[in-house]
Every structure is written in structure tokens, then in C-alpha cells.
Design a protein around this motif. Structure first.
Motif, PDB file in Angstrom:
ATOM      1  N   CYS A  39     -15.526  -2.807  20.471  1.00  0.00           N
ATOM      2  CA  CYS A  39     -15.002  -3.108  21.807  1.00  0.00           C
ATOM      3  C   CYS A  39     -16.147  -3.056  22.813  1.00  0.00           C
ATOM      4  CB  CYS A  39     -13.917  -2.106  22.183  1.00  0.00           C
ATOM      5  SG  CYS A  39     -13.374  -2.250  23.902  1.00  0.00           S
ATOM      6  N   PHE A  41     -16.106  -2.864  25.902  1.00  0.00           N
ATOM      7  CA  PHE A  41     -15.891  -1.974  27.040  1.00  0.00           C
ATOM      8  C   PHE A  41     -16.138  -0.508  26.685  1.00  0.00           C
ATOM      9  CE2 PHE A  41     -12.721  -4.895  29.512  1.00  0.00           C
ATOM     10  CZ  PHE A  41     -13.755  -5.790  29.730  1.00  0.00           C
ATOM     11  N   CYS A  42     -16.320  -0.201  25.419  1.00  0.00           N
ATOM     12  CA  CYS A  42     -16.533   1.186  25.006  1.00  0.00           C
ATOM     13  C   CYS A  42     -17.954   1.648  25.313  1.00  0.00           C
ATOM     14  CB  CYS A  42     -16.276   1.341  23.507  1.00  0.00           C
ATOM     15  SG  CYS A  42     -14.537   1.319  23.051  1.00  0.00           S
ATOM     16  N   THR A  49     -22.204  -6.594  27.577  1.00  0.00           N
ATOM     17  CA  THR A  49     -21.567  -7.099  28.783  1.00  0.00           C
ATOM     18  C   THR A  49     -22.634  -7.458  29.813  1.00  0.00           C
ATOM     19  OG1 THR A  49     -21.410  -4.989  29.970  1.00  0.00           O
ATOM     20  CG2 THR A  49     -19.677  -5.471  28.359  1.00  0.00           C
ATOM     21  N   CYS A  77     -18.262  -0.917  36.428  1.00  0.00           N
ATOM     22  CA  CYS A  77     -17.780  -2.148  37.047  1.00  0.00           C
ATOM     23  C   CYS A  77     -18.739  -3.284  36.694  1.00  0.00           C
ATOM     24  CB  CYS A  77     -17.688  -2.003  38.562  1.00  0.00           C
ATOM     25  SG  CYS A  77     -16.708  -0.587  39.105  1.00  0.00           S
ATOM     26  N   ILE A 110     -13.914  -1.012  34.366  1.00  0.00           N
ATOM     27  CA  ILE A 110     -13.629  -0.304  33.116  1.00  0.00           C
ATOM     28  C   ILE A 110     -13.359   1.153  33.488  1.00  0.00           C
ATOM     29  CG2 ILE A 110     -14.432   0.217  30.794  1.00  0.00           C
ATOM     30  CD1 ILE A 110     -16.445  -2.104  31.119  1.00  0.00           C
ATOM     31  N   GLU A 111     -12.121   1.570  33.328  1.00  0.00           N
ATOM     32  CA  GLU A 111     -11.653   2.813  33.921  1.00  0.00           C
ATOM     33  C   GLU A 111     -12.119   4.067  33.197  1.00  0.00           C
ATOM     34  OE1 GLU A 111      -7.506   2.171  33.627  1.00  0.00           O
ATOM     35  OE2 GLU A 111      -7.585   0.289  34.768  1.00  0.00           O
ATOM     36  N   HIS A 115     -12.061   4.405  24.210  1.00  0.00           N
ATOM     37  CA  HIS A 115     -11.149   3.327  23.870  1.00  0.00           C
ATOM     38  C   HIS A 115      -9.686   3.756  23.877  1.00  0.00           C
ATOM     39  CE1 HIS A 115     -10.569  -0.706  22.144  1.00  0.00           C
ATOM     40  NE2 HIS A 115      -9.564  -0.171  21.474  1.00  0.00           N
ATOM     41  N   HIS A 166      -8.830  -2.188  25.691  1.00  0.00           N
ATOM     42  CA  HIS A 166      -9.456  -1.060  26.389  1.00  0.00           C
ATOM     43  C   HIS A 166      -8.984  -1.065  27.843  1.00  0.00           C
ATOM     44  CE1 HIS A 166     -13.139   1.701  26.548  1.00  0.00           C
ATOM     45  NE2 HIS A 166     -12.606   1.753  27.766  1.00  0.00           N
ATOM     46  N   HIS A 168      -8.483  -1.222  31.593  1.00  0.00           N
ATOM     47  CA  HIS A 168      -9.354  -1.727  32.651  1.00  0.00           C
ATOM     48  C   HIS A 168      -8.507  -2.356  33.750  1.00  0.00           C
ATOM     49  CE1 HIS A 168      -8.616  -5.261  30.112  1.00  0.00           C
ATOM     50  NE2 HIS A 168      -8.867  -6.000  31.184  1.00  0.00           N
TER      51      HIS A 168
END
Length: 325
Positions: A39, A41-42, A49, A77, A110-111, A115, A166, A168
Motif C-alpha cells: 500500500c 499510503f503506508c 507517492t 499530505c 493520509i490520516e 494500514h 488505507h 485517507h
């Protein structure tokens, strides 16, 4: 038995089919329950990204450099890899119809680096930090030249439009004012008072009350377009998140966390959208957050008329959410 209910102050209607008030079946929010092995976003995948525009870490707000991505972050962000609008958009080709270049900004918040995190499991510190990030990022893009409105929202689950599981949120800054706000403001100015203040006061002790704290109330609105729809309203008039103190931000996060928790306890892994409604330069507007779970498909009647059929009366939904049924 069915009812045609009118919006609190707009000329909008919904059909509440109270004879069909059984709980909807539990839709799956994410489809694949297995943890993604890669992932983006992890934590640890920052190089997959775009460089972060803002990184919240240990109480500081930082930014990725061209050569290094910040690690061990709390909130990250990033520009959306497939933006709806871009500050570098090309000029459109000449057309017989009205067209402007797709100028704007599209950011992913991405909060949490983990995950398996869920917003309703957030600690007090985590929920306050997220609300602070919301305020910061909205203010940042609202100040950009040519931006008229900043849309802040969260899609949770595939059925709610989330392409990644994930947790977000997203922000899209646009160079125009959405017509829904123009319509609301026209009515509010005609009324010469804030209808949302009346709603917050009136529903604060009614059967549609779900949760509340010092600054906010959570209600299932009388005019509910979908089952388990919830609104979060400030008890005192405020038009935009930029005017929130940290105490108010925490109270807002507390209400969001509680509302999502109650939804999840009622229908586990329920897909939902929550959306912030606010106007920076219209002090008569009343900030609000609306949570709309995804329990059915918008079909022909809704698309043809704009009138939604809701099979779960909000009064019954509150009984379910508060375990009173």
C-alpha cells in the motif's frame, strides 16, 4: 406507509418509506479484507507517492525535499496522483460552449501511517491532529489565487468511491462556487436568520439526537436522503473551520469519531462519505459536516427527480445507532 418530507428550509424533498424500515444488509466497505502488501499510503512506501506538500511529525509541520522523503510521520499530505484539477492545467481548445482550463488543486490527506487504522479508533491526540490538519490544509488552499471553494471530504470503502483501503481524506480546491451553496445562501438571506442555528437548537433534545458535546451536536436529520444519514452542527454560529479554536477542533473530531463508531457498531465496515460544508466569506452560513452511508444504489427515480427514497426513517435509525431497538 410512506411520507414525503421537505428539507428544513430548502425546496427539496425526500420520500421516507417507513414501512420498509428493516435494517439494510451489511455492505462491505472494502471488498478485499486482506492487507495490501504494498500500500503506497503506508509508512515505508513514501517513495511511491509524489513528494509530500505537508508532513505532520512530532508537533511540527514539515515538507518533503527533492532528495528526501520524511519518515516516521503522523499525517502525510500529498498531491493526488490522478488529480481532478491541476495548477498546471493547459488552456482548453476553443469551443462554442463555455469552457475554462481545469485549474485547481487536489490533495490526499493520509490520516495515519498504519494500514489497519480506522478513524473511529483514533486517540484524542490523533483526532485533534487530524482536525488541525484539516484546518491547515483548507486555509492553505483557500488562500491560493483564483480559488473560490475548497471541498474537504472522506470516502471510506469501495462503494463510497475510495480506490485505496488505507484511511485517507481528500481536498479539491476549485475556481468556482458550487451551485448548492448559492441556492442555500439565497434562501438564508431571504430568511434573514440562520436556519442551521434553529436546527441545532431544535434537534438537540429530539428523537433524532445521536450525540453531542460542548460545541457540537450529531443528529439524524428529519430530511434524511439515505439510511443512517447524520449531520454534525456547531451549537454556536460559525461559518468556516478557519474560525475554530483547538478546543472546537477536538469537539468536532470527537463527534466525527463517535458518529462513525456508532455506524460501524450498527453495520460493521459500512461504506460512507463525510463532507464538510463551509463558506469562508459568507458569515451568515453555518458550518456543518454531513455523513452519508452507502446502503443502496442511486437509481432511476432519484436521478430523474432529485428526490431520494429513504427506506430507513431517521427516528428508527437513531434507535438502531443507540441500541434502543
Amino acid at each position: 406507509m410512506s411520507e414525503i418530507r421537505k428539507h428544513y428550509f430548502l425546496e427539496e424533498y425526500c420520500i421516507v418509506a417507513s414501512g420498509r424500515s428493516k435494517r439494510p444488509s451489511a455492505p462491505k466497505a472494502c471488498g478485499d479484507e486482506k492487507r495490501s502488501s504494498s500500500c503506497v499510503f503506508c509508512a515505508g512506501y513514501e517513495d511511491k507517492t509524489p513528494p509530500a506538500t505537508a508532513v505532520y511529525k512530532n508537533g511540527e509541520i514539515l515538507q518533503d525535499s527533492d532528495n528526501e522523503n520524511i519518515k516516521n510521520w503522523d499525517i502525510r499530505c500529498i498531491p493526488n496522483l490522478f488529480p481532478a484539477l491541476s495548477p498546471d492545467a493547459d488552456e482548453p481548445e476553443t469551443s462554442d460552449f463555455t469552457v475554462d482550463r481545469g485549474y485547481g488543486f487536489h490533495e490526499v490527506i493520509i490520516e495515519n501511517p498504519f494500514h489497519e487504522s480506522r478513524i473511529h479508533h483514533s486517540s484524542d491526540d490523533e483526532i485533534l491532529l487530524l482536525m488541525q490538519a484539516y484546518r491547515d490544509r483548507v486555509n492553505y488552499y483557500q488562500s491560493k489565487d483564483g480559488i473560490s471553494y475548497v471541498s474537504l471530504f472522506k470516502n471510506w470503502g469501495q462503494k463510497a468511491g475510495a480506490s485505496l483501503e488505507h484511511t485517507h481524506s481528500q481536498l479539491i480546491a476549485i475556481p468556482l462556487m458550487p451551485s448548492c451553496f448559492t441556492r442555500e445562501m439565497d434562501t438564508i438571506k431571504e430568511l434573514d436568520k440562520c436556519p442551521y442555528c434553529d436546527i441545532a437548537s431544535m434537534e438537540n433534545d429530539q428523537e433524532r439526537y445521536v450525540y453531542g458535546n460542548e460545541h457540537f451536536v450529531v443528529i439524524a436529520p428529519y430530511f434524511s436522503m439515505v439510511p443512517y444519514e447524520l449531520w454534525i452542527l456547531p451549537l454556536k454560529h460559525v461559518n468556516h473551520i478557519s474560525g475554530f479554536t483547538d478546543e472546537m477542533l477536538f469537539s468536532l473530531g470527537d463527534c466525527i469519531r463517535s458518529a462513525v463508531s456508532k455506524l460501524n457498531e450498527t453495520i460493521p465496515e459500512l461504506a460512507y462519505n463525510y463532507m464538510f460544508f463551509q463558506l469562508e466569506h459568507e458569515t451568515q452560513y453555518h458550518f456543518n459536516v454531513r455523513i452519508k452511508p452507502v446502503t443502496s444504489i442511486t437509481a432511476g427515480f432519484e436521478k430523474n427527480t432529485g428526490i431520494y427514497i429513504n427506506t430507513m426513517p431517521p427516528e428508527v435509525a437513531v434507535d438502531h445507532l443507540l441500541n434502543r431497538d
